[in-house]
Design an enzyme around this catalytic site. Structure first.
Site, short mmCIF file in Angstrom:
data_model
loop_
_atom_site.label_atom_id
_atom_site.label_comp_id
_atom_site.label_asym_id
_atom_site.label_seq_id
_atom_site.Cartn_x
_atom_site.Cartn_y
_atom_site.Cartn_z
N TYR A 1 -16.57 14.55 -20.94
CA TYR A 1 -17.69 14.20 -20.05
C TYR A 1 -18.23 12.84 -20.46
CZ TYR A 1 -19.43 17.12 -16.32
OH TYR A 1 -19.62 17.72 -15.10
N GLU B 1 -20.72 10.88 -18.29
CA GLU B 1 -21.65 10.39 -17.26
C GLU B 1 -22.35 9.13 -17.74
OE1 GLU B 1 -24.38 13.51 -16.32
OE2 GLU B 1 -23.02 14.46 -14.89
N ASP C 1 -12.24 -3.47 2.73
CA ASP C 1 -11.61 -2.26 2.18
C ASP C 1 -10.11 -2.51 2.16
OD1 ASP C 1 -10.43 0.17 1.75
OD2 ASP C 1 -11.63 1.27 3.22
N THR D 1 -8.42 2.01 -2.85
CA THR D 1 -7.86 3.14 -3.57
C THR D 1 -6.98 2.55 -4.66
OG1 THR D 1 -5.89 3.20 -2.17
CG2 THR D 1 -7.74 4.58 -1.48
N LYS E 1 -2.25 3.74 -3.51
CA LYS E 1 -1.37 3.38 -2.38
C LYS E 1 -0.42 2.28 -2.86
CE LYS E 1 -4.71 5.26 0.85
NZ LYS E 1 -5.65 5.03 1.96
N ARG F 1 -4.34 8.76 -8.24
CA ARG F 1 -5.28 8.91 -7.13
C ARG F 1 -6.66 8.48 -7.60
NH1 ARG F 1 -2.34 11.18 -3.67
NH2 ARG F 1 -3.93 10.74 -2.13
C1 LIG Z 1 -6.78 5.65 2.33
C2 LIG Z 1 -7.95 4.88 2.73
C3 LIG Z 1 -9.24 5.17 2.24
C4 LIG Z 1 -9.61 6.43 1.49
O1 LIG Z 1 -8.90 6.86 0.50
P1 LIG Z 1 -9.04 8.34 -0.11
O2 LIG Z 1 -8.70 8.10 -1.53
O3 LIG Z 1 -8.09 9.19 0.65
O4 LIG Z 1 -10.45 8.77 0.05
C5 LIG Z 1 -10.28 4.33 2.57
N1 LIG Z 1 -10.08 3.26 3.34
C6 LIG Z 1 -8.88 2.96 3.85
C7 LIG Z 1 -8.74 1.74 4.70
C8 LIG Z 1 -7.77 3.76 3.57
O5 LIG Z 1 -6.59 3.48 4.11
#
Ligand SMILES: *Cc1c(COP(=O)(O)O)cnc(C)c1O
Length: 414
Positions: free
Chosen positions: A61, A63, A208, A234, A237, A243
């Site tokens: 933990y 925090e 994003d 993220t 990807k 993750r």
């Molecule tokens: C995949 C994605 C997210 C969110 O990702 P998670 O980890 O699944 O919550 C946010 N914004 C965009 C543009 C994405 O493609």
């Protein structure tokens, strides 16, 4: 059988401790090895990343922020989190503040909203039906329930973001924050233009880069740093880490972002995931990763060109990044295509195309991405074969789809 309440770190392996879960993991491993993983948001991480994620940091933990925790015994957690932060900044060549604690990309975005806007405030973002993301103001997501979203899309003629239209909408809506970024958009996003539009109307800019982070890190896509107030992503990807999510911001937003993430919307950070992020950021800084991202893009281009040759329409006529959006209007629904391909061990996802006449449960398209299979070493030549098996399966011109997929996988790396 002896039972004990003492839980030790003794080496009882999963296969012995829990054969049911071990079996399921083995099945998933086989599914991944013997199929074409073409879901554009997925990738295959290294054994080193998985080892870090499976480490004893899962027990801790922590925090708070490094050096200012609410629990003791955080000295190694502090170091691993600071290492992840330094590596993230180096990777994107930025001095923006970074917080690597968001559990996911959605959490990273919610952290930004929580930090800088109030319930009811206006957001301007890309329409989910045009390639945007749920966390950009969808009514089904907290971002759409708490805030007041307006949406821009792509133009009908070239299916690219119409920046003049974004500018017009921004002036009309007067949003507090503009969101630039997408989940199903195959073209370069002009973050510089978005920055100018946001400045022009006194809005903050959130970029994003969840899908394209790996491309941005290696120069395959222009960087939003310097144009945006916030950059979220993220880590799992194209970036090929565990993750998770992270959020960058300019210095003036540092305190608000940190407290929005914790205690604003999360409790303890996932220290094992953060350790995995640190490993992935180091991997992404290597020349091999640069080459990998170049191949990811090249493979997507080859896939797109071949599918066009085979008579398919590709959204916007091609791709600049790691994905293509296949338009199946007049042939079948996206849901049918996804299922037919799955039966042949080819994994893609049904996806709305711009101005889609069908609902999200059916759709008129599928999204196909190259990151995962490129991680297994497939190059442009193999992606020609990938395109051909997809085309043949969808056109009903082969009965040996599975064998052809197996042959491609047999030549791929573990
Ligand atoms: C995949 C994605 C997210 C969110 O990702 P998670 O980890 O699944 O919550 C946010 N914004 C965009 C543009 C994405 O493609």
């Amino acid at each position: 059988m002896t039972t004990t309440t003492t839980q030790t770190r003794a080496t009882l392996r999963l296969a012995d401790a829990d054969s049911e879960v071990a079996q399921l993991i083995a099945h998933e491993d086989q599914r991944q090895r013997h199929g074409l993983q073409l879901i554009a948001s997925e990738n295959l991480v290294s054994a080193a990343v998985r080892e870090a994620v499976g480490s004893v940091f899962t027990d801790k933990y922590a925090e708070g922020r490094p050096g200012k925790r609410y629990y003791s015994g955080c000295q190694w957690a502090d170091e691993v989190e600071q290492l992840a932060e330094r590596r993230a900044q180096a990777l994107f060549d930025t001095d923006y503040h970074v917080n690597v604690q968001p559990h996911s990309g959605t959490q990273a975005n919610l952290g930004v909203y929580l930090a800088c806007i109030k319930p009811g405030d206006k957001i301007l973002s890309m329409d989910l039906a045009m390639g945007g993301h749920l966390s950009h103001g969808s009514p089904y997501n907290a971002s759409g329930k708490l805030y007041s979203p307006s949406f821009y899309g792509v133009s009908r003629d070239d299916e690219r973001i119409d920046y003049d239209e974004v500018e017009r909408l921004a002036a009309e809506v007067r949003p507090k924050i503009i969101v630039a970024g997408a989940s199903a958009y195959p073209r370069v996003i002009d973050f510089e233009r978005f920055g100018a539009i946001a400045k022009g109307v006194g809005a903050l800019l959130l970029t994003d880069i969840a899908h394209i982070a790996g491309l941005v890190a290696t120069g395959e896509h222009p960087s939003p740093f310097g144009h945006a107030d916030f950059v979220t992503t993220t880590t799992h990807k194209t970036l090929r880490g565990p993750r998770g999510g992270m959020v960058f911001c300019t210095e003036e937003h540092r305190r608000k972002v940190n407290s929005a993430v914790f205690p604003g919307m999360q409790g303890g950070p996932l220290m094992h995931q953060i350790a995995g992020k640190a490993v992935a950021f180091a991997e992404a800084a290597t020349p091999e990763f640069r080459t990998y991202q170049k191949t990811v893009c090249k493979n997507a281009a080859v896939l797109s060109e071949r599918l066009i040759e085979r008579g398919f329409r590709i959204m916007s006529g091609g791709t600049d990044n790691h994905l293509v959006l296949l338009d199946l209007v007049g042939k079948m629904t996206g849901a049918e295509a996804e299922e037919t391909l799955r039966e042949n061990h080819i994994y893609v996802n049904k996806n709305l195309i711009p101005f889609d006449p069908l609902p999200a449960s059916k759709t008129s398209g599928v999204r196909i991405g190259t990151p995962a299979m490129t991680s297994r070493g497939l190059g442009p030549e193999q992606f020609l074969a990938v395109a051909d098996v997809i085309a043949d399966v969808l056109l009903g011109e082969t009965t040996t789809g599975r064998e052809r997929v197996e042959a491609i996988c047999a030549h791929a790396a573990d």
